[in-house]
Design an enzyme around this catalytic site. Structure first.
Site, PDB file in Angstrom:
ATOM      1  N   ASN A  83       0.865  -1.260  -0.134  1.00  0.00           N
ATOM      2  CA  ASN A  83      -0.007   0.044  -0.032  1.00  0.00           C
ATOM      3  C   ASN A  83       0.993   1.162   0.164  1.00  0.00           C
ATOM      4  O   ASN A  83       0.367   2.413   0.213  1.00  0.00           O
ATOM      5  CB  ASN A  83      -1.034  -0.096   1.362  1.00  0.00           C
ATOM      6  CG  ASN A  83      -1.738  -1.175   0.987  1.00  0.00           C
ATOM      7  OD1 ASN A  83      -1.660  -2.092   1.821  1.00  0.00           O
ATOM      8  ND2 ASN A  83      -2.738  -1.242   0.399  1.00  0.00           N
ATOM      9  N   ILE A  91       1.243   6.884  -0.236  1.00  0.00           N
ATOM     10  CA  ILE A  91       0.455   5.999   0.718  1.00  0.00           C
ATOM     11  C   ILE A  91      -0.964   5.891   0.055  1.00  0.00           C
ATOM     12  O   ILE A  91      -1.530   6.761  -0.208  1.00  0.00           O
ATOM     13  CB  ILE A  91       0.402   6.373   2.165  1.00  0.00           C
ATOM     14  CG1 ILE A  91       1.759   6.704   2.675  1.00  0.00           C
ATOM     15  CG2 ILE A  91      -0.292   5.702   3.133  1.00  0.00           C
ATOM     16  CD1 ILE A  91       1.895   7.169   4.088  1.00  0.00           C
ATOM     17  N   CYS A  92      -1.554   4.583   0.181  1.00  0.00           N
ATOM     18  CA  CYS A  92      -2.835   4.320  -0.254  1.00  0.00           C
ATOM     19  C   CYS A  92      -3.675   3.932   1.189  1.00  0.00           C
ATOM     20  O   CYS A  92      -3.460   2.684   1.587  1.00  0.00           O
ATOM     21  CB  CYS A  92      -2.928   3.320  -1.174  1.00  0.00           C
ATOM     22  SG  CYS A  92      -4.751   3.011  -1.536  1.00  0.00           S
ATOM     23  N   LEU A  93      -4.138   4.806   1.837  1.00  0.00           N
ATOM     24  CA  LEU A  93      -4.840   4.472   3.036  1.00  0.00           C
ATOM     25  C   LEU A  93      -6.203   5.418   2.954  1.00  0.00           C
ATOM     26  O   LEU A  93      -6.231   6.461   2.921  1.00  0.00           O
ATOM     27  CB  LEU A  93      -3.998   4.836   4.173  1.00  0.00           C
ATOM     28  CG  LEU A  93      -4.719   4.560   5.647  1.00  0.00           C
ATOM     29  CD1 LEU A  93      -5.052   2.996   5.702  1.00  0.00           C
ATOM     30  CD2 LEU A  93      -3.646   4.937   6.502  1.00  0.00           C
ATOM     31  N   GLN A 126      -1.206   0.322  -3.763  1.00  0.00           N
ATOM     32  CA  GLN A 126      -0.766   1.501  -4.082  1.00  0.00           C
ATOM     33  C   GLN A 126       0.593   1.115  -5.013  1.00  0.00           C
ATOM     34  O   GLN A 126       0.743   1.761  -6.295  1.00  0.00           O
ATOM     35  CB  GLN A 126       0.036   2.446  -3.055  1.00  0.00           C
ATOM     36  CG  GLN A 126       0.776   3.554  -3.338  1.00  0.00           C
ATOM     37  CD  GLN A 126       0.022   4.760  -4.077  1.00  0.00           C
ATOM     38  OE1 GLN A 126      -1.379   4.958  -3.412  1.00  0.00           O
ATOM     39  NE2 GLN A 126       0.133   5.700  -4.841  1.00  0.00           N
TER      40      GLN A 126
END
Ligand SMILES: [Zn+2]
Ligand SMILES: [Zn+2]
Lengths: 179, 187
Positions: A83, A91-93, A126
């Site tokens: 991610n 960051i993919c959050l 990500q």
């Protein structure tokens, strides 16, 4: 910077500094400038993960519209995680995007990132390459992530060994030059 | 609530706190807005029980018009689903908020056992006639029949101010009735 954003970051900064996670050296926040628009975060790699023993530096940018919009966070320390982009640190959050809520704080963001290191979400990646490896070759993924932690996130023992090796090399070069 | 009301005056001066206020500790944190983390000014509370400044919550709702959720617990929330909180002495520190819509007004549901006893005779006229119904006649049972508004709070518990007021009014009407009979006798 909007008044509310600055006032809130000041309060949150105190909150993080006083929190028990800081006391246990799990998270940390530092100011980068006086205007509280940019901060430097640090999280410890969670135990029993390939990130254990590493310290990961984060760039935190506070928008004018904070806390109505999330802070912009990315990893400065290179990290191998589905991610997180292995190239840019993006960051993919969800909480840093549409799931952000105004009551969240720097502390909750840092703790969420720590939780992300402990539990990756490869279905919402990500970094596609890392996510593919995570799913198809978990063993290789683990080793790569561990290796990256040692090299980039300052695992102290490994860092010392590599440092000593470098010193030896420099000595060798010096000696060879001398003779 | 007096703590929130008194320090909201300080907080109204441009959002900064007077020195020393930050060191008040956990007790004042109880009345802090969940968005600005300062003592709530123009406080409103959501159905899920979370406290906010009205300006803060309003801005949050404006930021995400199509995803209206509580900033704390993500429960559904809306402008018409928050209740304002009026502390003592909070009226004088009202500062003009030209750009913001006024804080939603509090609703005043009638107490269940006093609502609509005499339709057409003092309906919605405040406690006066309705209390007459309770004090003089056992008409309380009609309340549920005429009460169209479900989900109202139950009858006030003994020792609450509302209960005391009803007691007072029923006594008052007994005296009125006695005087009325007395007047009939001497007339
Ligand atoms: Zn507020
Ligand atoms: Zn809530």
């Amino acid at each position: 910077m909007a008044n509310i954003a600055e006032a809130r970051i000041k309060r949150e900064f105190k909150e993080v500094v006083k929190s028990e996670e800081v006391a246990k050296c799990h998270i940390k926040v530092e100011l980068v400038n006086d205007t509280f628009t940019e901060l430097r975060g640090e999280i410890a790699g969670p135990p029993d993960t390939p990130y254990e023993g590493g310290n990961f530096i984060l760039e935190i940018k506070i928008p004018d519209t904070y806390p109505f919009n999330p802070p912009k966070v990315k990893f400065v320390t290179k990290i191998w995680h589905p991610n997180i982009s292995s190239v840019t640190g993006a960051i993919c959050l969800d909480i840093l995007k549409d799931q952000w809520a105004a009551a969240m704080t720097l502390r909750t963001v840092l703790l969420s990132l720590q939780a992300l290191l402990a539990a990756a979400e490869p279905d919402d990646p990500q970094d596609a390459v890392v996510a593919k490896q995570y799913k198809e070759n978990p063993k290789i993924f683990q080793d790569t992530a561990k290796h990256w932690t040692h090299i980039f996130a300052g695992d102290s023992k490994v860092a010392m060994i590599t440092h000593m090796l470098e010193l030896k090399q420099i000595k060798k070069i010096a000696i060879s030059h001398h003779s | 609530m007096s703590a929130a009301a008194s320090s909201s005056q300080g907080g109204a001066e441009g959002g900064t706190h007077p020195p020393g206020e930050e060191d008040q500790g956990e007790s004042s944190a109880y009345y802090e807005c969940n968005i600005c983390l300062d003592t709530a000014k123009d406080p409103v509370v959501s159905m899920c029980g979370h406290l906010f400044c009205w300006p803060c919550l309003h801005q949050w709702l404006e930021t995400r018009p199509n995803r209206q959720m509580c900033p704390v617990c993500k429960a559904g929330i809306g402008k018409d689903k928050v209740v304002p909180i009026y502390g003592r002495g909070c009226t004088k520190s009202q500062d003009p908020r030209e750009k913001l819509p006024p804080r939603p007004a509090g609703q005043r549901p009638e107490p269940e056992n006093a609502g609509g006893v005499f339709p057409g005779f003092g309906f919605g006229d405040g406690g006066f006639h309705m209390s007459f119904g309770i004090g003089a006649f056992p008409f309380g049972m009609f309340a549920s029949t005429f009460n169209l508004n479900d989900g109202r709070p139950g009858p006030p518990p003994p020792a609450s101010p509302q209960h005391a007021e009803e007691q007072f009014l029923s006594k008052f009407f007994i005296w009125v009735a006695v005087l009325f009979i007395f007047w009939l006798l001497i007339a």
